[in-house]
Write a protein that holds these residues in place. Structure first.
Motif, PDB file in Angstrom:
ATOM      1  N   ARG A   5      14.108   5.122 -50.402  1.00 14.19           N
ATOM      2  CA  ARG A   5      13.372   3.889 -50.117  1.00 14.19           C
ATOM      3  C   ARG A   5      12.205   3.831 -51.098  1.00 14.19           C
ATOM      4  N   ILE A   6      12.221   2.804 -51.931  1.00 12.02           N
ATOM      5  CA  ILE A   6      11.225   2.695 -52.996  1.00 12.02           C
ATOM      6  C   ILE A   6      10.303   1.534 -52.648  1.00 12.02           C
ATOM      7  N   THR A   7       9.034   1.829 -52.476  1.00 12.78           N
ATOM      8  CA  THR A   7       8.106   0.780 -52.043  1.00 12.78           C
ATOM      9  C   THR A   7       6.953   0.605 -53.031  1.00 12.78           C
ATOM     10  N   LYS A  42      14.478   0.235 -66.858  1.00 13.36           N
ATOM     11  CA  LYS A  42      15.520   0.798 -66.007  1.00 13.36           C
ATOM     12  C   LYS A  42      15.581   2.321 -66.102  1.00 13.36           C
ATOM     13  N   THR A  43      15.385   2.847 -67.309  1.00  8.31           N
ATOM     14  CA  THR A  43      15.374   4.304 -67.439  1.00  8.31           C
ATOM     15  C   THR A  43      14.144   4.896 -66.747  1.00  8.31           C
ATOM     16  N   MET A  48      12.008   8.039 -62.218  1.00 15.77           N
ATOM     17  CA  MET A  48      11.080   8.172 -61.102  1.00 15.77           C
ATOM     18  C   MET A  48      11.719   8.992 -59.990  1.00 15.77           C
ATOM     19  N   LEU A  49      13.042   8.818 -59.837  1.00 16.22           N
ATOM     20  CA  LEU A  49      13.707   9.340 -58.649  1.00 16.22           C
ATOM     21  C   LEU A  49      13.807  10.865 -58.662  1.00 16.22           C
ATOM     22  N   ASN A  50      13.788  11.475 -59.866  1.00 11.79           N
ATOM     23  CA  ASN A  50      13.723  12.935 -59.882  1.00 11.79           C
ATOM     24  C   ASN A  50      12.415  13.424 -60.522  1.00 11.79           C
ATOM     25  N   ARG A  51      11.453  12.561 -60.591  1.00 14.70           N
ATOM     26  CA  ARG A  51      10.104  12.877 -61.073  1.00 14.70           C
ATOM     27  C   ARG A  51      10.113  13.435 -62.490  1.00 14.70           C
ATOM     28  N   ASP A  68      15.454  10.312 -47.981  1.00 15.05           N
ATOM     29  CA  ASP A  68      15.746  10.618 -46.575  1.00 15.05           C
ATOM     30  C   ASP A  68      14.468  10.635 -45.731  1.00 15.05           C
ATOM     31  N   THR A  69      13.678   9.634 -45.806  1.00 17.01           N
ATOM     32  CA  THR A  69      12.457   9.489 -44.993  1.00 17.01           C
ATOM     33  C   THR A  69      11.293  10.393 -45.373  1.00 17.01           C
ATOM     34  N   LEU A  70      11.477  11.328 -46.295  1.00 13.59           N
ATOM     35  CA  LEU A  70      10.350  12.175 -46.689  1.00 13.59           C
ATOM     36  C   LEU A  70       9.913  11.795 -48.108  1.00 13.59           C
ATOM     37  N   SER A  71       8.615  11.626 -48.301  1.00 16.25           N
ATOM     38  CA  SER A  71       8.113  11.250 -49.624  1.00 16.25           C
ATOM     39  C   SER A  71       8.474  12.309 -50.660  1.00 16.25           C
ATOM     40  N   ILE A  72       8.956  11.866 -51.830  1.00 13.79           N
ATOM     41  CA  ILE A  72       9.382  12.855 -52.829  1.00 13.79           C
ATOM     42  C   ILE A  72       8.202  13.641 -53.380  1.00 13.79           C
ATOM     43  N   LYS A  73       6.995  13.141 -53.151  1.00 15.25           N
ATOM     44  CA  LYS A  73       5.832  13.923 -53.595  1.00 15.25           C
ATOM     45  C   LYS A  73       5.638  15.152 -52.727  1.00 15.25           C
ATOM     46  N   LYS A  74       6.189  15.067 -51.495  1.00 17.22           N
ATOM     47  CA  LYS A  74       6.000  16.194 -50.580  1.00 17.22           C
ATOM     48  C   LYS A  74       7.098  17.238 -50.742  1.00 17.22           C
ATOM     49  N   VAL A  75       8.156  16.876 -51.475  1.00 16.05           N
ATOM     50  CA  VAL A  75       9.240  17.839 -51.707  1.00 16.05           C
ATOM     51  C   VAL A  75       8.870  18.665 -52.941  1.00 16.05           C
TER      52      VAL A  75
END
Lengths: 248, 287
Positions: A5-7, A42-43, A48-51, A68-75
């Motif tokens: 989910r990209i906001t 687009k690239t 962004m999705l894998n930082r 999956d509901t968890l911010s990718i910054k927290k992974v």
């Protein structure tokens, strides 16, 4: 189910505003193709999705991306990149044998068991539609493969770390039509188990494989919809112009 | 008119280019002419592997094995110290350091390269030598170890700057590819960047070592200069270069000793030539 989910994503490289207010959702087990002319962001979007953008020093961003509901910054970033694999525009085999290229990721995670590695390599090569062509020469150098085979090898290598999402960044831009068809075939098969985001310069490719298609222009997400709809009755004049080849 | 100008400039550049080769050949011929004369009185085998260097005894004993071993020992010691530190430093500069630190470090390294070797030798003499003496309880601190440490400082700038260059020129894709597979930064450096830059790094090491083996002033000042076959790194040694520098001033022109010093020059020439060629081979492999 929503995978990403990209906001309200905004991205800057130095003073250049590369992505503006992008809102988008990526569903599980779909192929989302991302089209747009060069410099449309687009690239930047899929990186962004894998930082991966964070490698650039001038990179700044605002907004939220949830996996999956968890911010990718927290992974943990390494874990994120294992879960979100990426295939690049140019095939990039490592200077190793075919087998070692695919086994590279698992080995990096500390898997040493030979039978396990072998099974993993075989299943990944099969999923990438390469197994039949290389099964008798797994120990030869990956550089001996053709461009299309190398790209499928890179797909197999990405799959070997057992990702949930696979990002394709113009994976066929350097390939001939036959190799392209094979890569596309592999992608269609892969979506049963993985979520796929495909950035492509080839509008027809988006039409062939994408479940949904997103059109980017100058850093803005112009529209995203079912692929059929985008290609038959787009909601925006600019989309229509682009897919008809009026500009690009 | 323009054609003539082109022609003249082209030829001038050609002459400049040829001049450097010409000088190398000239130097080698000169060395050979003076040096080969020593083999009239001592066989090449006895010269290279003779265990004693007493050039002014009667008859003179001209065995340079202690000098060769001295040079090799000091060089080896310097390599053991400078190669790991140098490569680590290059990795830090190329990959880890933030931009500002990077610039400070790079100019620091350049400054280190700019210090004249005699100054380094001087600093070594007044600081390092007493330390080595007191730490290891030796009768003298003028040892191969002191020389190695000092020379390591001299090799480091070469190693760091060339290795950093090699790391920097590894295509960015490799790094991204590894990171995208979930490799950590260190795994990427260790498994991808270093192997990909390996030929450049080997060249860096070779050039660093080349600098060390040809170094004269600092080693002469701090290695003790005794021409004995060293058994440990804590003994004084005498290197090939220091021998020539120390004895050339007092030698009788035309004597066997005089010719022997030139022959040492040939040995040195061959050694550094071999090192440079090896470095070159690795550098070319990279492209």
């Amino acid at each position: 189910m929503t995978k990403f989910r990209i906001t309200n994503i905004n991205v800057w490289f130095g003073d250049v505003h590369s992505l503006r207010e992008v809102n988008l959702e990526v569903q599980s087990n779909e192929i989302l193709s991302v089209i747009g002319p060069s410099n449309s962001g687009k690239t930047t979007f899929i990186r962004m999705l894998n930082r991966l953008n964070e490698l650039q020093l001038s990179f700044r961003m605002s907004g939220e991306i949830d996996l999956d509901t968890l911010s990718i910054k927290k992974v943990d970033v390494e874990e994120l990149r294992r879960r979100v694999g990426m295939v690049f525009a140019l095939p990039l085999p490592l200077p190793l044998s075919i087998f070692d290229n695919v086994a590279y990721g698992p080995r990096m995670q500390g898997i040493r068991n030979k039978t396990k590695l072998k099974e993993n390599v075989e299943s990944c090569l099969k999923q990438a539609y390469l197994w039949e062509e290389v099964k008798d020469r797994l120990n030869t150098s990956a550089f001996k493969l053709s461009g299309g085979q190398q790209q499928r090898l890179c797909i197999a290598r990405t799959l070997a770390v057992k990702p949930e999402v696979v990002l394709f960044d113009e994976p066929c831009s350097g390939l001939d039509p036959i190799s392209t068809a094979k890569v596309e075939e592999a992608m269609l098969k892969l979506k049963q188990h993985y979520t796929i985001v495909l950035v492509t310069n080839n509008v027809k490719q988006a039409a062939r494989v994408g479940d949904r298609t997103a059109f980017f222009l100058n850093g803005e997400l112009v529209e995203v919809d079912q692929t059929d709809k985008i290609f038959t009755a787009p909601g925006d004049q600019r989309t229509d112009d682009y897919i008809r080849g009026k500009f690009g | 008119m323009r054609k003539i100008k082109e022609f003249v400039i082209e030829k001038l550049i050609l002459i400049c280019g040829l001049a450097s080769i010409f000088f190398v050949i000239l130097i080698f011929i000169f060395l050979a002419k003076e040096g080969i004369a020593v083999f009239k009185s001592v066989s090449p085998f006895n010269f290279l592997f003779g265990k004693s260097w007493y050039p002014i005894s009667e008859p003179p004993q001209l065995g340079i094995l202690p000098l060769i071993l001295g040079s090799l020992l000091v060089t080896l010691g310097a390599a053991v110290i400078s190669v790991p530190i140098g490569i680590a430093c290059a990795v830090y500069i190329a990959e880890i350091a933030p931009q500002k630190v990077k610039e400070i470090l790079k100019s620091g390294i350049e400054l280190l390269a700019a210090i004249p070797s005699v100054v380094l030798g001087f600093i070594g003499m007044v600081t390092l030598v007493p330390w080595v003496k007191s730490i290891f309880h030796l009768p003298t601190g003028l040892t191969a170890l002191s020389g190695s440490i000092m020379l390591a400082f001299m090799a480091m700038p070469t190693i760091v700057s060339i290795a950093e260059d090699a790391l920097y020129s590894v295509p960015k894709n490799y790094k991204e590819g590894a990171l995208a597979l979930g490799a950590t930064h260190w795994q990427t450096i260790y498994r991808v960047l270093l192997p990909a830059a390996s030929s450049g790094i080997v060249a860096a090491v070779m050039l660093g070592i080349g600098r060390v083996i040809g170094e004269t002033m600092a080693v002469m000042m701090i290695t003790g200069n005794s021409a004995i076959i060293p058994h440990t790194i804590l003994q004084p040694v005498r290197t090939l270069t220091a021998t020539i520098a120390a004895e050339m001033g007092e030698v009788v022109v035309g004597s066997e000793h005089y010719f022997a010093l030139f022959a040492i020059g040939i040995v040195l020439f061959v050694i550094s030539f071999a090192i440079n060629v090896t470095a070159d081979l690795f550098l070319h492999k990279r492209r």
